[in-house]
Design an enzyme around this catalytic site. Structure first.
Site, PDB file in Angstrom:
ATOM      1  N   SER A   1       5.887  -6.452  21.390  1.00 52.89           N
ATOM      2  CA  SER A   1       7.130  -6.977  20.804  1.00 52.89           C
ATOM      3  C   SER A   1       8.274  -7.081  21.826  1.00 52.89           C
ATOM      4  O   SER A   1       9.016  -8.070  21.802  1.00 52.89           O
ATOM      5  CB  SER A   1       7.562  -6.118  19.618  1.00 52.89           C
ATOM      6  OG  SER A   1       6.635  -6.277  18.570  1.00 52.89           O
TER       7      SER A   1
ATOM      8  N   LYS B   1       5.748   1.947   7.712  1.00 53.80           N
ATOM      9  CA  LYS B   1       6.342   0.856   6.925  1.00 53.80           C
ATOM     10  C   LYS B   1       6.763   1.291   5.515  1.00 53.80           C
ATOM     11  O   LYS B   1       7.731   0.779   4.968  1.00 53.80           O
ATOM     12  CB  LYS B   1       5.384  -0.332   6.868  1.00 53.80           C
ATOM     13  CG  LYS B   1       5.257  -0.980   8.229  1.00 53.80           C
ATOM     14  CD  LYS B   1       4.306  -2.128   8.274  1.00 53.80           C
ATOM     15  CE  LYS B   1       4.170  -2.578   9.727  1.00 53.80           C
ATOM     16  NZ  LYS B   1       3.287  -3.712   9.911  1.00 53.80           N
TER      17      LYS B   1
ATOM     18  N   ASP C   1       5.668  -9.623   7.824  1.00 51.53           N
ATOM     19  CA  ASP C   1       4.240  -9.631   8.164  1.00 51.53           C
ATOM     20  C   ASP C   1       3.490 -10.741   7.434  1.00 51.53           C
ATOM     21  O   ASP C   1       2.642 -11.421   8.008  1.00 51.53           O
ATOM     22  CB  ASP C   1       3.588  -8.286   7.796  1.00 51.53           C
ATOM     23  CG  ASP C   1       3.880  -7.209   8.825  1.00 51.53           C
ATOM     24  OD1 ASP C   1       4.211  -7.560   9.980  1.00 51.53           O
ATOM     25  OD2 ASP C   1       3.778  -6.018   8.473  1.00 51.53           O
TER      26      ASP C   1
ATOM     27  N   ALA D   1      -5.490  -1.006   2.924  1.00 53.19           N
ATOM     28  CA  ALA D   1      -4.514  -0.943   1.832  1.00 53.19           C
ATOM     29  C   ALA D   1      -3.268  -0.192   2.293  1.00 53.19           C
ATOM     30  O   ALA D   1      -2.558   0.399   1.495  1.00 53.19           O
ATOM     31  CB  ALA D   1      -5.145  -0.261   0.616  1.00 53.19           C
TER      32      ALA D   1
ATOM     33  N   ALA E   1       0.417  -2.714   6.337  1.00 55.40           N
ATOM     34  CA  ALA E   1       0.198  -4.113   6.722  1.00 55.40           C
ATOM     35  C   ALA E   1      -0.408  -4.892   5.559  1.00 55.40           C
ATOM     36  O   ALA E   1       0.023  -5.998   5.240  1.00 55.40           O
ATOM     37  CB  ALA E   1      -0.706  -4.183   7.950  1.00 55.40           C
TER      38      ALA E   1
ATOM     39  N   LYS F   1      -6.605   3.743  -3.201  1.00 59.66           N
ATOM     40  CA  LYS F   1      -5.441   3.044  -2.630  1.00 59.66           C
ATOM     41  C   LYS F   1      -5.556   1.538  -2.859  1.00 59.66           C
ATOM     42  O   LYS F   1      -4.570   0.863  -3.153  1.00 59.66           O
ATOM     43  CB  LYS F   1      -5.315   3.357  -1.136  1.00 59.66           C
ATOM     44  CG  LYS F   1      -4.482   4.608  -0.895  1.00 59.66           C
ATOM     45  CD  LYS F   1      -4.538   5.085   0.515  1.00 59.66           C
ATOM     46  CE  LYS F   1      -3.807   4.209   1.500  1.00 59.66           C
ATOM     47  NZ  LYS F   1      -3.882   4.761   2.890  1.00 59.66           N
TER      48      LYS F   1
ATOM     49  N   GLY G   1      -4.686 -10.633  16.211  1.00 60.25           N
ATOM     50  CA  GLY G   1      -3.407 -10.681  15.503  1.00 60.25           C
ATOM     51  C   GLY G   1      -2.220 -11.086  16.364  1.00 60.25           C
ATOM     52  O   GLY G   1      -1.073 -10.917  15.940  1.00 60.25           O
TER      53      GLY G   1
HETATM   54  P1  NDP Z   1      -1.490   2.169   7.850  1.00 58.82           P
HETATM   55  O1  NDP Z   1      -1.629   3.450   8.592  1.00 58.82           O
HETATM   56  O2  NDP Z   1      -0.419   2.000   6.868  1.00 58.82           O
HETATM   57  O3  NDP Z   1      -2.883   1.869   7.065  1.00 58.82           O
HETATM   58  C1  NDP Z   1      -4.104   2.056   7.709  1.00 58.82           C
HETATM   59  C2  NDP Z   1      -5.240   1.438   6.911  1.00 58.82           C
HETATM   60  O4  NDP Z   1      -6.407   1.429   7.745  1.00 58.82           O
HETATM   61  C3  NDP Z   1      -5.603   2.185   5.641  1.00 58.82           C
HETATM   62  O5  NDP Z   1      -6.033   1.265   4.674  1.00 58.82           O
HETATM   63  C4  NDP Z   1      -6.782   3.067   6.115  1.00 58.82           C
HETATM   64  O6  NDP Z   1      -7.698   3.383   5.084  1.00 58.82           O
HETATM   65  C5  NDP Z   1      -7.452   2.127   7.073  1.00 58.82           C
HETATM   66  N1  NDP Z   1      -8.274   2.781   8.124  1.00 58.82           N
HETATM   67  C6  NDP Z   1      -7.820   3.465   9.198  1.00 58.82           C
HETATM   68  N2  NDP Z   1      -8.862   3.877   9.952  1.00 58.82           N
HETATM   69  C7  NDP Z   1      -9.979   3.442   9.334  1.00 58.82           C
HETATM   70  C8  NDP Z   1     -11.375   3.546   9.630  1.00 58.82           C
HETATM   71  N3  NDP Z   1     -11.811   4.183  10.724  1.00 58.82           N
HETATM   72  N4  NDP Z   1     -12.262   2.976   8.781  1.00 58.82           N
HETATM   73  C9  NDP Z   1     -11.817   2.318   7.676  1.00 58.82           C
HETATM   74  N5  NDP Z   1     -10.509   2.188   7.338  1.00 58.82           N
HETATM   75  C10 NDP Z   1      -9.602   2.743   8.162  1.00 58.82           C
HETATM   76  O7  NDP Z   1      -1.432   1.031   8.999  1.00 58.82           O
HETATM   77  P2  NDP Z   1      -0.784  -0.424   8.860  1.00 58.82           P
HETATM   78  O8  NDP Z   1      -1.267  -0.995   7.604  1.00 58.82           O
HETATM   79  O9  NDP Z   1       0.664  -0.390   9.128  1.00 58.82           O
HETATM   80  O10 NDP Z   1      -1.447  -1.209  10.118  1.00 58.82           O
HETATM   81  C11 NDP Z   1      -2.806  -1.598  10.103  1.00 58.82           C
HETATM   82  C12 NDP Z   1      -3.155  -2.385  11.362  1.00 58.82           C
HETATM   83  O11 NDP Z   1      -2.557  -3.667  11.362  1.00 58.82           O
HETATM   84  C13 NDP Z   1      -2.704  -1.719  12.667  1.00 58.82           C
HETATM   85  O12 NDP Z   1      -3.774  -1.831  13.600  1.00 58.82           O
HETATM   86  C14 NDP Z   1      -1.533  -2.551  13.119  1.00 58.82           C
HETATM   87  O13 NDP Z   1      -1.397  -2.541  14.524  1.00 58.82           O
HETATM   88  C15 NDP Z   1      -1.956  -3.926  12.610  1.00 58.82           C
HETATM   89  N6  NDP Z   1      -0.809  -4.825  12.378  1.00 58.82           N
HETATM   90  C16 NDP Z   1      -0.685  -5.957  13.127  1.00 58.82           C
HETATM   91  C17 NDP Z   1       0.362  -6.833  12.917  1.00 58.82           C
HETATM   92  C18 NDP Z   1       0.472  -8.062  13.727  1.00 58.82           C
HETATM   93  O14 NDP Z   1       1.551  -8.657  13.722  1.00 58.82           O
HETATM   94  N7  NDP Z   1      -0.574  -8.500  14.371  1.00 58.82           N
HETATM   95  C19 NDP Z   1       1.384  -6.561  11.903  1.00 58.82           C
HETATM   96  C20 NDP Z   1       1.114  -5.381  11.125  1.00 58.82           C
HETATM   97  C21 NDP Z   1       0.082  -4.545  11.383  1.00 58.82           C
HETATM   98  P3  NDP Z   1      -7.493   4.687   4.125  1.00 58.82           P
HETATM   99  O15 NDP Z   1      -6.592   4.217   3.020  1.00 58.82           O
HETATM  100  O16 NDP Z   1      -8.861   5.010   3.696  1.00 58.82           O
HETATM  101  O17 NDP Z   1      -6.872   5.747   4.987  1.00 58.82           O
END
Ligand code: NDP
Length: 274
Positions: free
Chosen positions: A17, A66, A102, A128, A131, A156, A242
């Site tokens: 960013s 977030k 997003d 979930a 993002a 979730k 992304g």
């Molecule tokens: P959060 O921490 O809020 O959510 C993480 C999610 O990933 C949950 O649903 C979690 O599942 C799941 N998860 C994490 N590890 C695993 C795994 N090993 N196996 C399966 N599920 C997994 O993160 P965000 O939603 O904020 O971000 C998610 C991704 O999106 C990040 O990598 C971020 O960098 C990317 N992103 C990119 C953007 C862009 O502009 N390109 C913008 C926004 C985000 P559970 O509920 O089971 O814990």
């Protein structure tokens, strides 16, 4: 003195960013500086408040804050209110305005930059977290035939799907555990989990990618992530990271802060080239 902005997250060192906003500032002639702020996992609000006191005018918020940013903001845009997740904060004197760019960023990248219309398509959203929450409303509004949310923790995904069904969305999303996705096929599969941050594989069943499918990993800067590698093996026709979404959501953030939307094509091309 130039106005100060930042991206707040944990981890945050990988964030592109600052480079993007530096390019936007040059392109538009806006006088600003943009930095990275690593917030300890239990000190998001303190980190943001310290930045505000030091003269910060706004920030982007990334993983995993977030939801906290949503609760921290005193005022919200409609799309942030629906998402219950905020990735853009703007400090207006004593007031804190929260927005979510997003969803618009993802949609613009998929439909405009990649040329894949979502209307009538079967879409699988993996994850979930913040993002996924941010993009679900805009995804539904693009008119897909169906949207499924697949998440490691089923509850979730169910909570998220239920919220959007109550909101009266036309094609209400359904929730699935990864295993329960077996036997289904999708035209667009978006990985909104943070698994790619740790190079972790998702335990997905085979056969999820319909012929011609787009596999989209919100992660960027990691090349072929385990998700994209698995998608290629599974026959996905189009693979995308992304980076485009990042640039598009950044342009929307810039608009919220500065009142001008920078052109994204050159910035995206220059990031891809580097
Ligand atoms: P959060 O921490 O809020 O959510 C993480 C999610 O990933 C949950 O649903 C979690 O599942 C799941 N998860 C994490 N590890 C695993 C795994 N090993 N196996 C399966 N599920 C997994 O993160 P965000 O939603 O904020 O971000 C998610 C991704 O999106 C990040 O990598 C971020 O960098 C990317 N992103 C990119 C953007 C862009 O502009 N390109 C913008 C926004 C985000 P559970 O509920 O089971 O814990």
């Amino acid at each position: 003195m130039a106005d100060r902005y930042a991206v707040v997250g944990n981890p945050v060192a990988h964030s592109k960013s600052p480079d993007i906003h530096a390019m936007f500032a040059r392109e538009t002639g806006e006088d600003l500086v943009y930095e990275r702020l690593l917030a300890p996992l239990d000190r998001f609000v303190e980190t943001v408040q310290a930045f505000r006191r030091a003269g910060g005018r706004g920030c982007n918020v990334t993983v995993p804050f977030k939801g906290e940013a949503f609760r921290f903001a005193g005022e919200h845009s409609e799309r942030a209110r629906v998402a219950e997740a905020v990735n853009v904060l703007r400090f207006d004197g004593d007031r804190v305005f929260g927005d979510n760019s997003d969803g618009v960023g993802l949609l613009r990248d998929i439909e405009h930059n990649l040329g894949v219309p979502l209307r009538g398509r079967r879409v699988l959203l993996l994850g979930a977290g913040g993002a996924a929450q941010g993009v679900l409303g805009p995804l539904l509004s693009a008119g897909p035939a169906r949207v499924a949310i697949g998440n490691r923790t089923l509850e979730k995904a169910e909570r998220l799907a239920a919220r959007f069904r109550q909101a009266g969305a036309a094609a209400g999303p359904c929730a699935r555990s990864f295993e329960a996705l077996a036997g289904e096929a999708f035209d667009v599969v978006v990985n909104a989990t943070s698994a790619s941050l740790d190079d972790a594989e998702l335990a997905l069943p085979a056969g999820l990618f319909a012929p011609g499918a787009l596999a989209y990993d919100m992660m960027y800067g990691k090349g072929m992530t385990p998700f994209l590698r698995a998608a290629r093996t599974e026959g996905a026709a189009l693979l995308a990271d992304g980076l485009g979404m990042l640039v598009e959501q950044a342009a929307e953030s810039f608009l919220v802060w500065r009142g001008v939307r920078p052109d994204t094509a050159n910035v995206l091309a220059s990031l891809r080239a580097s």
